[in-house]
Scaffold this active site. Structure first.
Site, PDB file in Angstrom:
ATOM      1  N   CYS A 246       0.798  -1.303   0.217  1.00  0.00           N
ATOM      2  CA  CYS A 246       0.002   0.079   0.164  1.00  0.00           C
ATOM      3  C   CYS A 246       0.919   1.350  -0.030  1.00  0.00           C
ATOM      4  CB  CYS A 246      -1.063  -0.008   1.385  1.00  0.00           C
ATOM      5  SG  CYS A 246      -0.201   0.062   2.859  1.00  0.00           S
TER       6      CYS A 246
ATOM      7  N   HIS B  48      -2.747   1.494   6.680  1.00  0.00           N
ATOM      8  CA  HIS B  48      -3.152   1.556   5.408  1.00  0.00           C
ATOM      9  C   HIS B  48      -3.157   2.739   4.563  1.00  0.00           C
ATOM     10  CE1 HIS B  48      -4.356  -0.815   1.734  1.00  0.00           C
ATOM     11  NE2 HIS B  48      -5.056   0.010   1.395  1.00  0.00           N
TER      12      HIS B  48
ATOM     13  N   HIS C 284      -5.550   1.827  -4.665  1.00  0.00           N
ATOM     14  CA  HIS C 284      -4.800   1.350  -3.363  1.00  0.00           C
ATOM     15  C   HIS C 284      -4.411   0.051  -3.991  1.00  0.00           C
ATOM     16  CE1 HIS C 284      -7.679  -1.021  -1.010  1.00  0.00           C
ATOM     17  NE2 HIS C 284      -8.498  -0.712  -2.072  1.00  0.00           N
TER      18      HIS C 284
END
Length: 330
Positions: free
Chosen positions: A246, A294, A306
């Site tokens: 990520c 994240h 993402h």
């Protein structure tokens, strides 16, 4: 009448025996695939957190490696300088011997080397200002060499410790991903197929995403890079150009725009100005979960790009797919 009741009871019991779950069966078996899938998701979340810790230590290891190299290079340069100065001091000491004032044999008995001789001569005011300056410079260079060696040794020891930590985080990630894969393998084929479809996500964002204003040219370049990465595989610890985790995706995308971002989602939480979610613009970083484990890039239209988790591709998802910790404008 009693016989008829008994017969009816036996018939009912037989019917119940045909429909009841077999002995030892789990009444929640029908929910097992969903429960297993939820456990897979939890393991992926834990693996992602471990991955971000791995990334942080990996960044520190790389910085330490460069610091060690610089310290070792500095020590090598100082050692070469000491060697040259020692040679010059040897010539100076020989000249001092020949000039008289102290018997050379006695000086050699009292001294371990030319610099020691000159140090004694300096104490006795037997050398000139130029010679004294050379001796002082030599002493300073020796001290610098010792300091460089100590610094290099300390950084090297820290590098070894950080590498051991890196290996522990790597093992944690691999253990959790292995457990997730075993659970995935135990899912019914239709459940695995559903997860695979979900992992691919949407191929394109909502139509209005293209029309959202972009705050700067660098944000536009980062958004273009992130969009171009859609469909690339997730790979933990990777920051492109062919696979990403990520924070690897967002740091790579902004790197393509000439902007250096921290390697971790926790670092990216502090990489710019925080703005309200309802004022997010394309190029903003959306950091998720209370532990900032994240991160994705807002691309407009209420969507982010993402890298979700292992087994998934870089994709578009709604910005509110999980709890938002902050929106950051680099």
């Amino acid at each position: 009448m009693g016989t008829r009741v008994t017969a009816l009871s036996l018939a009912a019991g037989a019917a119940l025996s045909l429909t009841a779950a077999p002995a030892g069966a789990d009444p929640a078996d029908e929910e097992a695939p969903a429960a297993l899938s939820a456990r897979v998701d939890r393991l992926y979340t834990e693996a992602e957190r471990a991955t971000e810790r791995y990334n942080a230590v990996s960044e520190r290891v790389e910085d330490l490696r460069e610091e060690v190299e610089r310290a070792q290079d500095g020590a090598a340069r100082d050692q070469a300088r000491v060697n040259r100065m020692r040679g010059a001091l040897g010539s100076l000491a020989s000249a001092q011997y020949r000039s008289g004032g102290m018997d050379p044999a006695l000086a050699l008995v009292l001294s371990e080397g030319p610099e020691e001789y000159l140090a004694k001569a300096a104490t006795l005011d037997r050398i000139g200002d130029r010679q004294a300056a050379g001796l002082k410079a030599f002493r300073n260079t020796v001290r610098a060499l010792e300091q460089q060696r100590a610094e290099a040794g300390g950084k090297l020891a820290e590098l070894r410790r950080q590498r051991a930590t890196l290996n522990r985080h790597r093992e944690t990630v691999q253990r959790k991903l292995g457990a997730a894969q075993r659970l995935l393998n135990s899912l019914p084929p239709e459940e695995r197929a559903a997860r695979e479809r979900a992992s691919r996500g949407a191929d394109r964002p909502a139509a209005r995403a293209e029309a959202d204003a972009v705050p700067s040219a660098r944000a536009a370049a980062a958004v273009a890079a992130a969009r171009g990465a859609v469909g690339s595989p997730y790979a933990w610890g990777q920051a492109g150009p062919y696979a990403f985790d990520c924070s690897g995706l967002t740091s790579w995308a902004y790197g393509r725009a000439g902007v250096a971002l921290p390697r971790t989602s926790q670092g990216q939480l502090h990489a710019g100005r925080h703005v309200p979610l309802d004022r997010a613009l394309p190029g903003d970083l959306v950091v998720y979960r209370s532990d900032a484990s994240h991160v994705g890039m807002y691309v407009g239209g209420g969507q982010v790009v993402h890298a979700p988790h292992p087994g998934a591709q870089v994709r578009y998802d709604p910005v509110g797919m999980m709890p938002v910790a902050a929106v950051v404008r680099p």
